[in-house]
Design a protein around this motif. Sequence first.
Motif, PDB file in Angstrom:
ATOM      1  N   LEU A  61       0.725  -1.234   0.031  1.00  0.00           N
ATOM      2  CA  LEU A  61      -0.095  -0.102  -0.064  1.00  0.00           C
ATOM      3  C   LEU A  61       0.835   1.144   0.092  1.00  0.00           C
ATOM      4  O   LEU A  61       1.790   1.280   0.968  1.00  0.00           O
ATOM      5  CB  LEU A  61      -0.628  -0.023   1.279  1.00  0.00           C
ATOM      6  CG  LEU A  61      -2.027   1.238   1.391  1.00  0.00           C
ATOM      7  CD1 LEU A  61      -2.906   1.306   0.358  1.00  0.00           C
ATOM      8  CD2 LEU A  61      -2.611   1.163   2.668  1.00  0.00           C
ATOM      9  N   VAL A  62       0.595   1.996  -0.894  1.00  0.00           N
ATOM     10  CA  VAL A  62       1.588   3.369  -0.940  1.00  0.00           C
ATOM     11  C   VAL A  62       0.598   4.636  -0.765  1.00  0.00           C
ATOM     12  O   VAL A  62      -0.513   4.773  -1.307  1.00  0.00           O
ATOM     13  CB  VAL A  62       2.098   3.422  -2.718  1.00  0.00           C
ATOM     14  CG1 VAL A  62       2.885   4.949  -2.679  1.00  0.00           C
ATOM     15  CG2 VAL A  62       2.907   2.286  -3.148  1.00  0.00           C
ATOM     16  N   LEU A  63       0.956   5.333   0.135  1.00  0.00           N
ATOM     17  CA  LEU A  63       0.158   6.506   0.750  1.00  0.00           C
ATOM     18  C   LEU A  63       1.137   7.599   0.871  1.00  0.00           C
ATOM     19  O   LEU A  63       0.991   8.617   1.850  1.00  0.00           O
ATOM     20  CB  LEU A  63      -0.345   6.333   2.092  1.00  0.00           C
ATOM     21  CG  LEU A  63      -1.524   5.027   2.052  1.00  0.00           C
ATOM     22  CD1 LEU A  63      -1.866   4.794   3.713  1.00  0.00           C
ATOM     23  CD2 LEU A  63      -2.904   5.496   1.259  1.00  0.00           C
ATOM     24  N   ASN A  64       1.926   7.628  -0.166  1.00  0.00           N
ATOM     25  CA  ASN A  64       2.947   8.928  -0.162  1.00  0.00           C
ATOM     26  C   ASN A  64       2.379  10.203  -0.323  1.00  0.00           C
ATOM     27  O   ASN A  64       1.282  10.277  -1.333  1.00  0.00           O
ATOM     28  CB  ASN A  64       3.950   8.474  -1.193  1.00  0.00           C
ATOM     29  CG  ASN A  64       4.913   7.568  -0.956  1.00  0.00           C
ATOM     30  OD1 ASN A  64       5.062   6.977   0.415  1.00  0.00           O
ATOM     31  ND2 ASN A  64       5.725   6.810  -1.812  1.00  0.00           N
ATOM     32  N   TRP A  96      -2.621   9.774  11.420  1.00  0.00           N
ATOM     33  CA  TRP A  96      -2.254   8.443  12.019  1.00  0.00           C
ATOM     34  C   TRP A  96      -3.574   7.882  12.356  1.00  0.00           C
ATOM     35  O   TRP A  96      -3.469   6.780  12.319  1.00  0.00           O
ATOM     36  CB  TRP A  96      -1.371   8.649  13.328  1.00  0.00           C
ATOM     37  CG  TRP A  96       0.275   9.065  13.042  1.00  0.00           C
ATOM     38  CD1 TRP A  96       0.829  10.180  13.312  1.00  0.00           C
ATOM     39  CD2 TRP A  96       1.150   8.291  12.262  1.00  0.00           C
ATOM     40  NE1 TRP A  96       2.042  10.138  12.889  1.00  0.00           N
ATOM     41  CE2 TRP A  96       2.262   8.926  12.401  1.00  0.00           C
ATOM     42  CE3 TRP A  96       0.922   7.024  11.926  1.00  0.00           C
ATOM     43  CZ2 TRP A  96       3.280   8.505  11.549  1.00  0.00           C
ATOM     44  CZ3 TRP A  96       2.252   6.466  11.162  1.00  0.00           C
ATOM     45  CH2 TRP A  96       3.476   7.215  11.069  1.00  0.00           C
ATOM     46  N   GLU A  97      -4.452   8.265  13.028  1.00  0.00           N
ATOM     47  CA  GLU A  97      -5.696   7.501  13.125  1.00  0.00           C
ATOM     48  C   GLU A  97      -6.213   7.047  11.931  1.00  0.00           C
ATOM     49  O   GLU A  97      -6.809   5.854  12.100  1.00  0.00           O
ATOM     50  CB  GLU A  97      -6.851   8.479  13.991  1.00  0.00           C
ATOM     51  CG  GLU A  97      -7.861   7.740  14.142  1.00  0.00           C
ATOM     52  CD  GLU A  97      -9.004   9.125  15.062  1.00  0.00           C
ATOM     53  OE1 GLU A  97     -10.151   8.412  15.305  1.00  0.00           O
ATOM     54  OE2 GLU A  97      -8.583  10.032  15.197  1.00  0.00           O
ATOM     55  N   SER A  98      -6.185   7.688  10.772  1.00  0.00           N
ATOM     56  CA  SER A  98      -6.663   6.950   9.601  1.00  0.00           C
ATOM     57  C   SER A  98      -5.834   5.645   9.025  1.00  0.00           C
ATOM     58  O   SER A  98      -6.209   4.852   8.703  1.00  0.00           O
ATOM     59  CB  SER A  98      -6.667   8.176   8.408  1.00  0.00           C
ATOM     60  OG  SER A  98      -7.613   9.094   8.856  1.00  0.00           O
ATOM     61  N   VAL A  99      -4.501   6.118   9.402  1.00  0.00           N
ATOM     62  CA  VAL A  99      -3.508   4.854   8.946  1.00  0.00           C
ATOM     63  C   VAL A  99      -4.058   3.592   9.829  1.00  0.00           C
ATOM     64  O   VAL A  99      -3.797   2.721   9.321  1.00  0.00           O
ATOM     65  CB  VAL A  99      -2.417   5.250   9.369  1.00  0.00           C
ATOM     66  CG1 VAL A  99      -1.088   4.024   9.006  1.00  0.00           C
ATOM     67  CG2 VAL A  99      -1.557   6.433   8.222  1.00  0.00           C
ATOM     68  N   LEU A 119       4.691   5.291   3.477  1.00  0.00           N
ATOM     69  CA  LEU A 119       4.317   6.700   4.126  1.00  0.00           C
ATOM     70  C   LEU A 119       5.315   7.764   4.172  1.00  0.00           C
ATOM     71  O   LEU A 119       5.229   8.736   4.812  1.00  0.00           O
ATOM     72  CB  LEU A 119       4.082   6.435   5.722  1.00  0.00           C
ATOM     73  CG  LEU A 119       2.947   5.275   6.211  1.00  0.00           C
ATOM     74  CD1 LEU A 119       2.966   5.033   7.539  1.00  0.00           C
ATOM     75  CD2 LEU A 119       1.642   5.709   5.743  1.00  0.00           C
ATOM     76  N   SER A 120       5.807   7.888   2.811  1.00  0.00           N
ATOM     77  CA  SER A 120       6.795   8.985   2.619  1.00  0.00           C
ATOM     78  C   SER A 120       6.057  10.342   2.312  1.00  0.00           C
ATOM     79  O   SER A 120       5.050  10.494   1.845  1.00  0.00           O
ATOM     80  CB  SER A 120       7.597   8.638   1.377  1.00  0.00           C
ATOM     81  OG  SER A 120       8.330   7.501   1.842  1.00  0.00           O
ATOM     82  N   LYS A 177       8.013  -4.150   5.466  1.00  0.00           N
ATOM     83  CA  LYS A 177       8.959  -3.220   4.810  1.00  0.00           C
ATOM     84  C   LYS A 177       8.120  -1.816   5.039  1.00  0.00           C
ATOM     85  O   LYS A 177       6.759  -1.927   4.718  1.00  0.00           O
ATOM     86  CB  LYS A 177       8.936  -3.495   3.164  1.00  0.00           C
ATOM     87  CG  LYS A 177       9.870  -4.688   2.813  1.00  0.00           C
ATOM     88  CD  LYS A 177       9.956  -4.860   1.430  1.00  0.00           C
ATOM     89  CE  LYS A 177      10.758  -5.910   1.050  1.00  0.00           C
ATOM     90  NZ  LYS A 177      11.046  -5.968  -0.600  1.00  0.00           N
ATOM     91  N   LEU A 178       8.934  -0.837   5.431  1.00  0.00           N
ATOM     92  CA  LEU A 178       8.312   0.293   5.569  1.00  0.00           C
ATOM     93  C   LEU A 178       9.047   1.595   4.997  1.00  0.00           C
ATOM     94  O   LEU A 178      10.202   1.686   5.135  1.00  0.00           O
ATOM     95  CB  LEU A 178       8.189   0.728   7.041  1.00  0.00           C
ATOM     96  CG  LEU A 178       7.624   2.156   7.616  1.00  0.00           C
ATOM     97  CD1 LEU A 178       6.406   2.286   7.028  1.00  0.00           C
ATOM     98  CD2 LEU A 178       7.577   2.362   8.940  1.00  0.00           C
ATOM     99  N   HIS A 179       8.543   2.583   4.265  1.00  0.00           N
ATOM    100  CA  HIS A 179       9.171   3.440   3.564  1.00  0.00           C
ATOM    101  C   HIS A 179       8.786   4.841   4.224  1.00  0.00           C
ATOM    102  O   HIS A 179       7.509   4.975   4.315  1.00  0.00           O
ATOM    103  CB  HIS A 179       9.025   3.584   2.155  1.00  0.00           C
ATOM    104  CG  HIS A 179       9.309   2.387   1.281  1.00  0.00           C
ATOM    105  ND1 HIS A 179      10.698   2.593   0.372  1.00  0.00           N
ATOM    106  CD2 HIS A 179       8.789   1.090   1.244  1.00  0.00           C
ATOM    107  CE1 HIS A 179      10.795   1.222   0.051  1.00  0.00           C
ATOM    108  NE2 HIS A 179       9.789   0.573   0.215  1.00  0.00           N
TER     109      HIS A 179
END
Length: 413
Positions: free
Chosen positions: A103-106, A112-115, A130-131, A156-158
Amino acid sequence: MPSLLEAIEQKYGISVAIFVPCKSPRMIVPSLLVLNDCDIATAGEKEALVAKCACVEELDLAKNKLNDWPEVFGILQQMPRLKFVNLSFNPLSTPLWQQLQNLVLNSTYIDWESVQQILDHLPGLEELHLSLNDYNNVNLCKIDYKKKHKHGGIRKLHFTGNPVNNWKEVCKLGYAFPKLESLVLAECPIESLDVNRNYERSESECESESPHDGFRMLKFLNLNSTRISTWDDIEKLAKFPTLHCVRIQGCPLWESNEYTEHERRQLLIARLPNVEILNGGGVIGADEREDAERAFIRYYMEKPESDRPERYSELVSIHGKLDPLVHIDLRPEKRVKVTFTCGSNREVRSVDVYRTVSDLKTKLEGFAGFSAAKMKLYYVDQDMDSPEEMKYPQKQLYSYNIRSGDEIIVDCK
């Protein structure tokens, strides 16, 4: 099983095909729509549904047969004024998008609540981007960020380009994603890996904190273009239990001209025995690591003892105390004495080995008695019998490996 549209028609006794001139179709269904226990499994025809339900503000669909999230969202999309919905006792046990892995949310600036809410519905998610979301803190676990591990699937976390600058906040990502293997923090203004920096904590709390505590499974870490500025922070990376691949370039630590690129790499390798791949490229070989560790010892053996890091003693215990390297100048001698022969004339001259063949010919015109244009030169190595013609005008003399005691024969074309 009826659709929602059919259930509405059954309850209110109005068919879609019937035209009621006294009331607009949009006013047929009340703003509070209750359809409990009607065996509803689907939405029905969308156009007819939106015509009937455009004014619905509260929807109660408890105890129905809805089991497909896309179908639920299909219903909700037809009710633009909806403020409340009850889906209790519907068989929606299978979360939405359970097969979704990346999932890309850049640059969405999602809070954060929505994440958190999104992650709760994506149990199969393995990679999250999350860049560039302007995060200066991390707020995924509101109660106890160390114990509330809810997202064990993320590997993996970006997190590139977020203005978070404190490692304590970064650690919260590790606690939220306990199986995290890859973390990209490039272009985050992180100044230190010290979790206690700028925090007032008791001594016992400080002892329990460590930069790697939340990253027990981390294998890859990208710290490019952060604000890391001390070797102490680099050495903290050696404590990460499973870390073996690191990228750390473009940091203030490298702005000094004290080290060459090669020396910098050696000092990094020597400090990070756990790291197998550094700044991309191949795996660090045993020979390169040993060379780096020996170079590290020699670098710090000339420093005051107070300036030597702990790693110095560790490496001395492995390789022993080393002798300083002897500096050997491998450059050719600048001038050599060569015997020049032209017919019966012989003369020993001192020659600059960086001079070209063309320059040498010009210098020999007086000795030879004819012009450089008519001149041929032959180089005779004192250890070899056969002469070598010096054909190339721009070739420098040192390239012939010329030494004192050699001979050059001057001949006329």
